[in-house]
Design a protein around this motif. Sequence first.
Motif, PDB file in Angstrom:
ATOM      1  N   LYS A   8      41.768  39.698  38.669  1.00 23.36           N
ATOM      2  CA  LYS A   8      40.570  39.602  39.512  1.00 23.36           C
ATOM      3  C   LYS A   8      39.431  38.905  38.754  1.00 23.36           C
ATOM      4  O   LYS A   8      38.765  38.029  39.305  1.00 23.36           O
ATOM      5  CB  LYS A   8      40.131  40.984  39.975  1.00 23.36           C
ATOM      6  N   ARG A   9      39.216  39.285  37.487  1.00 27.66           N
ATOM      7  CA  ARG A   9      38.145  38.645  36.708  1.00 27.66           C
ATOM      8  C   ARG A   9      38.371  37.145  36.570  1.00 27.66           C
ATOM      9  O   ARG A   9      37.433  36.358  36.693  1.00 27.66           O
ATOM     10  CB  ARG A   9      38.037  39.284  35.324  1.00 27.66           C
ATOM     11  N   LEU A  10      39.614  36.749  36.324  1.00 25.87           N
ATOM     12  CA  LEU A  10      39.907  35.318  36.184  1.00 25.87           C
ATOM     13  C   LEU A  10      39.707  34.577  37.506  1.00 25.87           C
ATOM     14  O   LEU A  10      39.113  33.500  37.542  1.00 25.87           O
ATOM     15  CB  LEU A  10      41.332  35.108  35.680  1.00 25.87           C
ATOM     16  N   VAL A  11      40.199  35.156  38.590  1.00 21.44           N
ATOM     17  CA  VAL A  11      40.061  34.502  39.903  1.00 21.44           C
ATOM     18  C   VAL A  11      38.590  34.412  40.300  1.00 21.44           C
ATOM     19  O   VAL A  11      38.133  33.372  40.776  1.00 21.44           O
ATOM     20  CB  VAL A  11      40.891  35.234  40.987  1.00 21.44           C
ATOM     21  N   VAL A  12      37.823  35.464  40.066  1.00 20.17           N
ATOM     22  CA  VAL A  12      36.391  35.450  40.396  1.00 20.17           C
ATOM     23  C   VAL A  12      35.673  34.391  39.561  1.00 20.17           C
ATOM     24  O   VAL A  12      34.806  33.675  40.062  1.00 20.17           O
ATOM     25  CB  VAL A  12      35.775  36.853  40.215  1.00 20.17           C
ATOM     26  N   ALA A  44      48.097  31.365  34.370  1.00 16.93           N
ATOM     27  CA  ALA A  44      48.855  30.604  35.381  1.00 16.93           C
ATOM     28  C   ALA A  44      48.906  31.377  36.698  1.00 16.93           C
ATOM     29  O   ALA A  44      48.773  30.793  37.781  1.00 16.93           O
ATOM     30  CB  ALA A  44      50.261  30.311  34.875  1.00 16.93           C
ATOM     31  N   THR A  45      49.071  32.688  36.616  1.00 15.05           N
ATOM     32  CA  THR A  45      49.094  33.525  37.821  1.00 15.05           C
ATOM     33  C   THR A  45      47.737  33.477  38.520  1.00 15.05           C
ATOM     34  O   THR A  45      47.665  33.361  39.750  1.00 15.05           O
ATOM     35  CB  THR A  45      49.464  34.975  37.455  1.00 15.05           C
ATOM     36  N   ALA A  46      46.651  33.567  37.736  1.00 15.00           N
ATOM     37  CA  ALA A  46      45.305  33.510  38.319  1.00 15.00           C
ATOM     38  C   ALA A  46      45.064  32.157  38.984  1.00 15.00           C
ATOM     39  O   ALA A  46      44.456  32.077  40.058  1.00 15.00           O
ATOM     40  CB  ALA A  46      44.247  33.775  37.251  1.00 15.00           C
ATOM     41  N   TRP A  47      45.527  31.088  38.345  1.00 18.34           N
ATOM     42  CA  TRP A  47      45.388  29.743  38.910  1.00 18.34           C
ATOM     43  C   TRP A  47      46.102  29.665  40.260  1.00 18.34           C
ATOM     44  O   TRP A  47      45.545  29.152  41.240  1.00 18.34           O
ATOM     45  CB  TRP A  47      45.952  28.737  37.913  1.00 18.34           C
ATOM     46  N   ASP A  48      47.333  30.166  40.312  1.00 22.57           N
ATOM     47  CA  ASP A  48      48.093  30.166  41.567  1.00 22.57           C
ATOM     48  C   ASP A  48      47.384  31.003  42.630  1.00 22.57           C
ATOM     49  O   ASP A  48      47.271  30.582  43.791  1.00 22.57           O
ATOM     50  CB  ASP A  48      49.506  30.720  41.352  1.00 22.57           C
ATOM     51  N   CYS A  49      46.903  32.170  42.237  1.00 18.08           N
ATOM     52  CA  CYS A  49      46.201  33.051  43.166  1.00 18.08           C
ATOM     53  C   CYS A  49      44.955  32.358  43.724  1.00 18.08           C
ATOM     54  O   CYS A  49      44.725  32.349  44.933  1.00 18.08           O
ATOM     55  CB  CYS A  49      45.825  34.351  42.450  1.00 18.08           C
ATOM     56  N   PHE A  50      44.171  31.756  42.841  1.00 17.28           N
ATOM     57  CA  PHE A  50      42.954  31.063  43.265  1.00 17.28           C
ATOM     58  C   PHE A  50      43.271  29.990  44.308  1.00 17.28           C
ATOM     59  O   PHE A  50      42.632  29.935  45.361  1.00 17.28           O
ATOM     60  CB  PHE A  50      42.258  30.449  42.048  1.00 17.28           C
ATOM     61  N   TRP A  51      44.237  29.140  44.030  1.00 11.45           N
ATOM     62  CA  TRP A  51      44.550  28.055  44.969  1.00 11.45           C
ATOM     63  C   TRP A  51      45.208  28.562  46.241  1.00 11.45           C
ATOM     64  O   TRP A  51      44.981  28.016  47.317  1.00 11.45           O
ATOM     65  CB  TRP A  51      45.379  26.967  44.301  1.00 11.45           C
ATOM     66  N   ASP A  52      46.007  29.635  46.141  1.00 14.84           N
ATOM     67  CA  ASP A  52      46.603  30.215  47.350  1.00 14.84           C
ATOM     68  C   ASP A  52      45.530  30.789  48.272  1.00 14.84           C
ATOM     69  O   ASP A  52      45.668  30.740  49.499  1.00 14.84           O
ATOM     70  CB  ASP A  52      47.592  31.332  46.999  1.00 14.84           C
ATOM     71  N   ILE A 102      51.863  42.821  41.358  1.00 11.31           N
ATOM     72  CA  ILE A 102      50.887  43.216  40.337  1.00 11.31           C
ATOM     73  C   ILE A 102      50.296  44.546  40.781  1.00 11.31           C
ATOM     74  O   ILE A 102      49.396  44.592  41.619  1.00 11.31           O
ATOM     75  CB  ILE A 102      49.804  42.136  40.149  1.00 11.31           C
ATOM     76  N   HIS A 103      50.847  45.623  40.223  1.00 13.28           N
ATOM     77  CA  HIS A 103      50.437  46.963  40.642  1.00 13.28           C
ATOM     78  C   HIS A 103      49.687  47.711  39.543  1.00 13.28           C
ATOM     79  O   HIS A 103      49.027  48.702  39.822  1.00 13.28           O
ATOM     80  CB  HIS A 103      51.660  47.775  41.077  1.00 13.28           C
ATOM     81  N   CYS A 104      49.789  47.246  38.315  1.00 15.21           N
ATOM     82  CA  CYS A 104      49.097  47.878  37.188  1.00 15.21           C
ATOM     83  C   CYS A 104      47.601  47.581  37.306  1.00 15.21           C
ATOM     84  O   CYS A 104      47.190  46.431  37.495  1.00 15.21           O
ATOM     85  CB  CYS A 104      49.659  47.335  35.880  1.00 15.21           C
ATOM     86  N   ASN A 105      46.786  48.636  37.206  1.00 15.88           N
ATOM     87  CA  ASN A 105      45.337  48.470  37.336  1.00 15.88           C
ATOM     88  C   ASN A 105      44.773  47.482  36.326  1.00 15.88           C
ATOM     89  O   ASN A 105      43.920  46.658  36.667  1.00 15.88           O
ATOM     90  CB  ASN A 105      44.649  49.824  37.161  1.00 15.88           C
ATOM     91  N   ASP A 106      45.218  47.567  35.068  1.00 13.52           N
ATOM     92  CA  ASP A 106      44.707  46.659  34.031  1.00 13.52           C
ATOM     93  C   ASP A 106      45.053  45.204  34.353  1.00 13.52           C
ATOM     94  O   ASP A 106      44.213  44.313  34.216  1.00 13.52           O
ATOM     95  CB  ASP A 106      45.260  47.024  32.653  1.00 13.52           C
ATOM     96  N   GLN A 107      46.291  44.977  34.776  1.00 13.64           N
ATOM     97  CA  GLN A 107      46.691  43.604  35.133  1.00 13.64           C
ATOM     98  C   GLN A 107      45.876  43.093  36.312  1.00 13.64           C
ATOM     99  O   GLN A 107      45.443  41.948  36.326  1.00 13.64           O
ATOM    100  CB  GLN A 107      48.177  43.540  35.476  1.00 13.64           C
TER     101      GLN A 107
END
Length: 81
Positions: free
Chosen positions: A53-57, A6-14, A43-48
Amino acid sequence: MPELAATAWDCFWDLTGERPLGFGAVGQIPWSTIAAWADRHGIHCNDQFERLKRLVVALDRRWLEHLRASAPTPPPSPGAG
């Protein structure tokens, strides 16, 4: 929907309006823009961040494929052929 999806979806559309444009082409969402969005949203944790990033890409890649597939074919130039 899992929280990260859901966060990746929001990021993508933003960020979809942040793409570079040039010579009639639409570019991918820049890494730096995804990083700034992640930082702004805590979102400051490298793994997160890497998972986000992978999902948004991946979303962005599919979106660009869709745009290219649905783009109208330009008419032939006069005198060509």
